[in-house]
Scaffold this active site. Structure first.
Site, short mmCIF file in Angstrom:
data_model
loop_
_atom_site.label_atom_id
_atom_site.label_comp_id
_atom_site.label_asym_id
_atom_site.label_seq_id
_atom_site.Cartn_x
_atom_site.Cartn_y
_atom_site.Cartn_z
N ASP A 95 54.37 60.03 44.99
CA ASP A 95 53.43 61.04 44.48
C ASP A 95 52.98 62.06 45.52
O ASP A 95 52.47 63.11 45.17
CB ASP A 95 52.19 60.36 43.88
CG ASP A 95 51.43 59.51 44.90
OD1 ASP A 95 51.86 59.43 46.06
OD2 ASP A 95 50.39 58.92 44.52
N HIS A 96 53.18 61.78 46.80
CA HIS A 96 52.59 62.63 47.84
C HIS A 96 53.51 63.75 48.34
O HIS A 96 53.03 64.70 48.96
CB HIS A 96 52.19 61.77 49.04
CG HIS A 96 50.80 61.22 48.96
ND1 HIS A 96 50.37 60.45 47.91
CD2 HIS A 96 49.74 61.34 49.79
CE1 HIS A 96 49.11 60.11 48.10
NE2 HIS A 96 48.70 60.64 49.23
N ASP A 160 46.30 53.74 50.56
CA ASP A 160 45.70 55.03 50.24
C ASP A 160 44.20 54.80 50.11
O ASP A 160 43.77 53.80 49.53
CB ASP A 160 46.27 55.60 48.94
CG ASP A 160 45.83 57.04 48.71
OD1 ASP A 160 46.64 57.94 48.97
OD2 ASP A 160 44.68 57.25 48.30
N ARG A 448 38.23 65.33 47.67
CA ARG A 448 37.92 65.80 49.03
C ARG A 448 38.02 67.31 49.11
O ARG A 448 38.87 67.92 48.47
CB ARG A 448 38.87 65.16 50.05
CG ARG A 448 38.60 63.68 50.20
CD ARG A 448 39.30 63.07 51.38
NE ARG A 448 38.88 61.66 51.44
CZ ARG A 448 39.68 60.63 51.63
NH1 ARG A 448 40.97 60.85 51.80
NH2 ARG A 448 39.21 59.42 51.67
N SER A 643 41.31 59.79 54.77
CA SER A 643 42.49 59.09 54.31
C SER A 643 42.74 57.80 55.10
O SER A 643 42.33 57.66 56.24
CB SER A 643 43.71 60.01 54.44
OG SER A 643 44.90 59.29 54.26
N ARG A 645 45.54 56.99 56.26
CA ARG A 645 46.80 57.17 56.99
C ARG A 645 46.76 56.56 58.38
O ARG A 645 46.00 56.96 59.25
CB ARG A 645 47.21 58.64 57.02
CG ARG A 645 46.36 59.55 57.85
CD ARG A 645 46.74 61.00 57.61
NE ARG A 645 46.42 61.41 56.26
CZ ARG A 645 45.97 62.61 55.94
NH1 ARG A 645 45.81 63.54 56.85
NH2 ARG A 645 45.69 62.92 54.69
#
Length: 754
Positions: A95-96, A160, A448, A643, A645
């Site tokens: 999806d990213h 995520d 965000r 995030s 990440r």
């Protein structure tokens, strides 16, 4: 595609005994959060687990979910773990990596071609190790999880930060880094500091323009972006039971913006209706059989102040629609005060773009309510004065809303449908003209709104609201328009008002889809080859990080003293850098390029102590690494907000940064640093931040006797020959200290499995 019903039965089978033991151990009634956590303790109820915020506890999650950007690094790590199959049900969701530019069909086609080697890698590694694979275009991870995998009383971790979306269906769902996911997929327990609890009591019932999004926008204004750190937020009360399941998901999703570990609602009839509507009546039946365990004890909700560390009460009948921003999701404005705020602050009143959808607000209910306003615009001869985009959350939602005519309605208003993907929400937006960096305003139903996040333009003032408010303001083309009180002039010159939006929680004719986009893994993956081109600039197999050398760290150079907000977007930007998420060396070229240097108020410009010249942050750090010199990064409050990440932790580790010293950390980032063998330290006295000088050479002392709860010392050797010795704290337990000594948590996993 549907998860194993036998797994849910096994989870529910242990609930009564586990919860009874926990209630006996603490000697009081239990919140819903506590019930689920205690039911998932790795070793069963243990006394140390009952002290909130006091200690780390091992849990055993039921599921792992990964989005494609973070899955690359998570699975590259898992490949080193030595297992033939994942130990728990796991999925990957593409999806990213789909960039929004023209529209759904063309954008998706372009993404499949551009990202082919990454998609092939993810599909092949999923096929080999027993992981479900959701193809590009299938939808956004959190909406797909809500439709297919979330269940009340379960525990899931996801790579995520908005994994808590599943809390809308009563699941403890927590965002983590890829190293945590790797642990769980390898069959190890997952560690979390037992959280504090924030209770939000919802009374009354929403009506008119107010939506579930406004609840979390209000809460964000109350708690701020760090008010939920170290806590789980539990919603309860009659007002909570009046919200739709997807509305609850919206609230839990954006709980990440207050720093909360996760958020959760109890199981109720709205949950049951959603399970039935998404073809999972069997889950509702199982949940009904243990419904008493899928909500907090009555005594807790009768006297919440006795059982929660903090209690907030919101009357939904009095709640106004909110608009939050710009530049931070906790600057909350009731719609009645927003126009004045726009004028007083000099924010651009003209609205350039309104964007609805994303993982936060892309349900059937969201789209149907927004479509009711779009239809009004058509009927009342109003032309949208702003650009307007729609991002469906999943192919199931997209197919259904197209069948029901909503996409056609948006088209008549001038709307553009984007791919079922994250898109502009995470900076995957090829916005035309953004390179001019002109001052402008946009409004989204996303979560965000950090500076530069959506389009890379630091002068884009991004605001967050519900899909309904976004749609109304896009029709008006102006941020000072209040749809509850103001009129608009239509094509005939008449003043008209928009009526209250209307919608449906679930499609009256049920959901429909031709191809949901799911690929099941091979039953036997032993003969499946993982596709990684050794010459790729997007994928790179990992080498292990070196273990600690066994000494104190001396002579570290200050790389950067970051000033103010330093989110994971500042540490490791998304947008065009997403293409390197599977290549640690290449993506490290974005390390800290968005952080503001305290000494010159510039980004990506730090003093190289070896040359005396200013240079880009990654280039300076690579120079230190080439010369065998370690470094340290200094930061402000809530460092690593945003995030999940882990690249924000892996990049400095890879380039030779040895420690991050800050006033305070965001939870996920602190854990990510620990997992990668980094030192995550905090000032014992926050004002010591001011002692750090640009040319400092820094020693970290006390590592040879590194123990839980024992502070370390940092010596700041200034270039004028003076020095300061300061005390720094840490939150490492014994196991995490072993990660540091081994060089990373993954190094210990490999040793244990081999």
């Amino acid at each position: 595609m549907a998860f194993d019903i036998e797994m849910i039965k096994a989870v529910y089978a242990r609930f009564p005994e586990r919860i009874a033991a926990a209630r006996k151990a603490v000697g009081r009634p239990l919140t819903l959060t506590e019930k689920i956590l205690y039911a998932h303790l790795s070793e069963g109820p243990a006394s140390q687990a009952y002290s909130r915020g006091a200690s780390y506890v091992d849990f055993q999650p039921d599921r792992v979910a990964m989005q494609d950007a973070t899955a690359q690094m998570a699975l590259l790590q898992f490949m080193q773990a030595g297992r033939d199959q994942v130990a728990v049900p796991s999925t990957v969701h593409c999806d990213h990596l789909i960039q929004a530019e023209v529209g759904a069909v063309k954008d998706l086609t372009k993404a499949k071609d551009k990202n082919k080697e990454v998609y092939d890698f993810l599909a092949s590694v999923s096929n080999k190790y027993g992981i479900g694979f959701w193809k590009p275009g299938a939808g956004i991870i959190h909406q797909v999880v809500l439709e297919n995998y979330a269940f009340p009383g379960g525990m899931m971790i996801g790579t995520d930060s908005h994994t808590p979306n599943a809390g809308g269906l009563g699941m403890i769902a927590i965002g983590v880094g890829g190293a945590d996911a790797c642990d769980v997929m390898a069959g190890l327990a997952w560690e979390l500091k037992f959280p504090k609890l924030i209770g939000v009591k919802l009374t009354g019932k929403m009506s008119g323009w107010t939506s579930a999004k406004d609840v979390i926008l209000k809460v964000a204004g109350i708690l701020t972006v760090k008010g939920g750190t170290g806590a789980i937020v539990e919603y309860f009360g009659d007002g909570a039971r009046s919200l739709s399941a997807t509305g609850k998901g919206t609230i839990c999703n954006m709980g990440a913006e207050i720093g909360a570990t996760t958020s959760i609602f109890g199981y109720d009839q709205k949950s049951a209706a959603y399970f039935q509507g998404t073809g999972r009546a069997d889950v509702a039946s199982l949940a009904d059989s243990i419904a008493e365990h899928l909500t907090g004890d009555e005594e807790v909700y009768a006297n919440p102040g006795m059982y929660f560390d903090q209690v907030i009460e919101i009357n939904l009948s009095e709640l106004e629609p909110h608009v939050n921003g710009p530049f931070t999701p906790d600057l909350a404005w009731p719609i009645s005060k927003f126009a004045a705020a726009v004028r007083e602050n000099g924010w651009p009143a003209k609205l350039d773009v309104g964007l609805i959808g994303s993982c936060t607000n892309s349900s059937y209910e969201d789209i149907s309510r927004a479509a009711s306003l779009a239809q009004q615009a058509v009927d009342k001869k109003l032309v949208a004065r702003s650009e307007y985009t729609i991002t469906p959350g999943s192919e199931q939602v997209r197919f259904t809303v197209e069948r029901d005519g909503f996409l056609d309605t948006f088209g008549k208003m001038g709307g553009v449908v984007l791919a079922n993907a994250c898109g502009p929400c995470i900076g995957q937006w090829a916005r035309h003209g953004a390179e001019k960096q002109e001052k402008n305003s946009i409004i989204t139903s996303f979560n965000r709104n950090f500076a530069k996040r959506a389009d890379g333009n630091p002068n884009t003032h991004a605001f967050v609201a519900s899909p309904e408010i976004v749609t109304a303001l896009a029709i008006a083309g102006n941020l000072t328009f209040n749809p509850l009180t103001d009129t608009l002039t239509n094509a005939d010159g008449n003043a008209v008002m928009l009526d209250e939006p209307t919608g449906m929680e679930l499609p009256p004719r049920g959901f429909a889809v031709e191809d949901a986009g799911y690929q099941a893994p091979a039953e036997d993956g032993s003969k499946v080859s993982v596709l990684v081109d050794p010459n790729s600039d997007r994928l790179q197999l990992l080498d292990s990080f070196k273990p600690w050398e066994g000494t104190d760290l001396k002579g570290l150079k200050l790389l950067i003293k970051a000033k103010g907000k330093c989110t994971t977007d500042h540490i490791s930007m998304a947008g065009p850098w997403l293409k390197y998420r599977g290549h640690l060396d290449n993506i490290s070229n974005n390390m800290l390029i968005g952080a503001v240097n305290y000494f010159n108020d510039s980004t990506n410009s730090v003093k190289n102590q070896l040359t005396g010249e200013y240079a880009e942050v990654p280039a300076t750090q690579r120079n230190y690494k080439e010369n065998g010199i370690g470094s340290i990064v200094v930061g402000d409050e809530n460092y690593g907000e945003g995030s999940s990440r882990e690249h924000a932790a892996m990049e400095p580790r890879f380039l030779g940064v040895r420690a991050i010293l800050v006033k305070s950390f965001a939870r996920i980032h602190e854990t990510n640093l620990k997992k990668q063998g980094m030192l995550a330290l905090t000032f014992a006295n926050p004002t010591d931040y001011e002692l750090i000088r640009e040319d400092d050479s820094i020693d970290i002392v006390g590592l040879t006797s590194f123990l839980p709860g024992k502070p370390l010392e940092v010596v700041l050797n200034h270039n004028d020959g003076t020095a300061h010795t300061i005390t720094v704290n840490h939150t490492y337990n014994e196991g995490q200290i072993m990660w540091f000594k081994a060089g990373s948590a993954l190094n210990l996993i490999k040793a244990a499995i081999s």
